[in-house]
Every structure is written in C-alpha cells, then in structure tokens.
Design a protein around this motif. Sequence first.
Motif, short mmCIF file in Angstrom:
data_model
loop_
_atom_site.label_atom_id
_atom_site.label_comp_id
_atom_site.label_asym_id
_atom_site.label_seq_id
_atom_site.Cartn_x
_atom_site.Cartn_y
_atom_site.Cartn_z
N GLU A 109 0.83 -1.22 0.00
CA GLU A 109 0.00 0.00 0.00
C GLU A 109 0.86 1.26 0.00
O GLU A 109 0.48 2.28 -0.56
N HIS A 110 2.06 1.20 0.60
CA HIS A 110 2.96 2.35 0.59
C HIS A 110 3.66 2.49 -0.76
O HIS A 110 3.86 3.61 -1.23
N VAL A 111 4.04 1.37 -1.34
CA VAL A 111 4.63 1.39 -2.68
C VAL A 111 3.64 2.03 -3.64
O VAL A 111 3.97 2.96 -4.39
N HIS A 112 2.40 1.53 -3.61
CA HIS A 112 1.35 2.03 -4.49
C HIS A 112 1.12 3.53 -4.27
O HIS A 112 1.10 4.32 -5.23
N ALA A 113 0.98 3.93 -3.01
CA ALA A 113 0.72 5.35 -2.70
C ALA A 113 1.87 6.24 -3.16
O ALA A 113 1.63 7.32 -3.72
N ALA A 114 3.11 5.80 -2.97
CA ALA A 114 4.25 6.61 -3.37
C ALA A 114 4.28 6.81 -4.89
O ALA A 114 4.51 7.93 -5.37
N PHE A 115 4.03 5.76 -5.62
CA PHE A 115 4.07 5.89 -7.08
C PHE A 115 2.89 6.68 -7.61
O PHE A 115 3.03 7.48 -8.53
N MET A 116 1.72 6.49 -7.04
CA MET A 116 0.55 7.27 -7.47
C MET A 116 0.75 8.75 -7.13
O MET A 116 0.41 9.63 -7.91
N ALA A 117 1.35 9.02 -5.97
CA ALA A 117 1.63 10.40 -5.57
C ALA A 117 2.61 11.05 -6.55
O ALA A 117 2.43 12.20 -6.97
N ALA A 118 3.64 10.30 -6.93
CA ALA A 118 4.63 10.84 -7.88
C ALA A 118 3.99 11.12 -9.23
O ALA A 118 4.22 12.18 -9.83
N LEU A 119 3.19 10.18 -9.73
CA LEU A 119 2.55 10.39 -11.03
C LEU A 119 1.59 11.57 -10.97
O LEU A 119 1.53 12.38 -11.90
N SER A 120 0.83 11.68 -9.89
CA SER A 120 -0.15 12.77 -9.79
C SER A 120 0.52 14.12 -9.60
O SER A 120 -0.04 15.15 -9.95
N PHE A 121 1.72 14.13 -9.07
CA PHE A 121 2.44 15.38 -8.84
C PHE A 121 2.87 16.02 -10.15
O PHE A 121 2.78 17.24 -10.31
N GLY A 122 3.34 15.23 -11.09
CA GLY A 122 3.91 15.83 -12.27
C GLY A 122 3.53 15.24 -13.61
O GLY A 122 3.94 15.75 -14.65
N TYR A 123 2.76 14.15 -13.62
CA TYR A 123 2.50 13.49 -14.89
C TYR A 123 1.04 13.46 -15.31
O TYR A 123 0.72 13.76 -16.46
N ALA A 124 0.16 13.05 -14.41
CA ALA A 124 -1.21 12.79 -14.86
C ALA A 124 -2.18 12.87 -13.69
O ALA A 124 -1.79 12.61 -12.55
#
Length: 184
Positions: free
Chosen positions: A157-172
């Motif tokens: 759940e932390h892996v998922h949250a970190a990657f979704m946070a990164a994508l939402s910050f600058g990509y999509a």
Amino acid sequence: MSSKTALIVVDIQNDYFPGGLWTLSKVEAAAAKAAQVIAVFRERGDLVVHIRHEFTSADAPFFRPGSEGAHIHPSVINQGDEPVVLKHYINSFRETELKAVLDRHAIDAVVIVGNMSHMCVDGITRAAVDFGYDTTVLHDACATLDLQFNGVQVPAEHVHAAFMAALSFGYAPVISTAEYLAKG
C-alpha cells in the motif's frame, strides 16, 4: 475538437493472481475495477488495448514465454478485435506496436489501469505523457506488491501510494474508478 480516448489495460495476467508465480497485493479488487472500466469503454465503442508482458527467457521469475501465467487473466480478457500488444520491457511503448495502434485510431487521450503500479504502470504513464497523450491513471484499478530496499520493508500500500503520488504530482491526474466513471 473532441478528445478520442483509449483504455490501456496493462499486464493483468495470470501470474499476478493467487496461485501465480508473482502474486500482487489486492490484485483481484484492482482487476474488478479494471473490468468495470473495460465494460464502459466497450459499451461506448471506445478502443480498449490490452498489454501482455512476456519475458524472453524461460528462466524469468514470472511471465515465462508460452506459459499459462503469461496469459491475460480471464476477468479482463480481450474480446473481438481489441488489440493485444505483446511487450518484453517495462515501458509498453518500447519496441512494440502500441503507438502505431493508438495513432491508427487517432487517439489523443489514454486511461491506464493494470499492474504493477511501481513498474509497468509507472513506465507507460510517463511514456504516454512524453508522447503527448492526455493521460489519466485509475489508482484503484492498479496493484503492486511489498518491496524491500536497503533493508527496509515497504508494504504494497505504501509502494502504491508513493508511485501514485509521484505520477499525480507531475504526470497525470490519478483518480478512482468511481470518479472517472462519474464523469461520463
């Protein structure tokens, strides 16, 4: 000019499910969300593209060439003339026909669902944005697994949250399936 959108279903394959060689956390729930979105795209007559990862070596830890584990999971199996793009790398655009398929259908926006959040979902999202597609990720239709780095255990759940946070910050935009479907 209206946007023409495709759904890209990334690596929802048997090896990621219980009994497979590389089981992901909460993969059944994510696949069920992906199936909901697939049904809506099919109803609208919009393009659904399936990505299927297969390693080139029989020594691979999962998705071995020709194996049942490398097949698309029955819950999201392609229908009719829905394209299935075979890939051998994390990035679904690398050395595949994906961009040509999207171009042939005049696609300018993509919605991404699938596996694994920290690998192939991340890779395709960043590449799609780099290619200029208006890109959206449905976070609850994606799954991953526990990881370890430098002696630190990282729960899925932390892996998922970190990657979704990164994508939402600058990509999509990274939104839920319900939010996406509510937009119509």
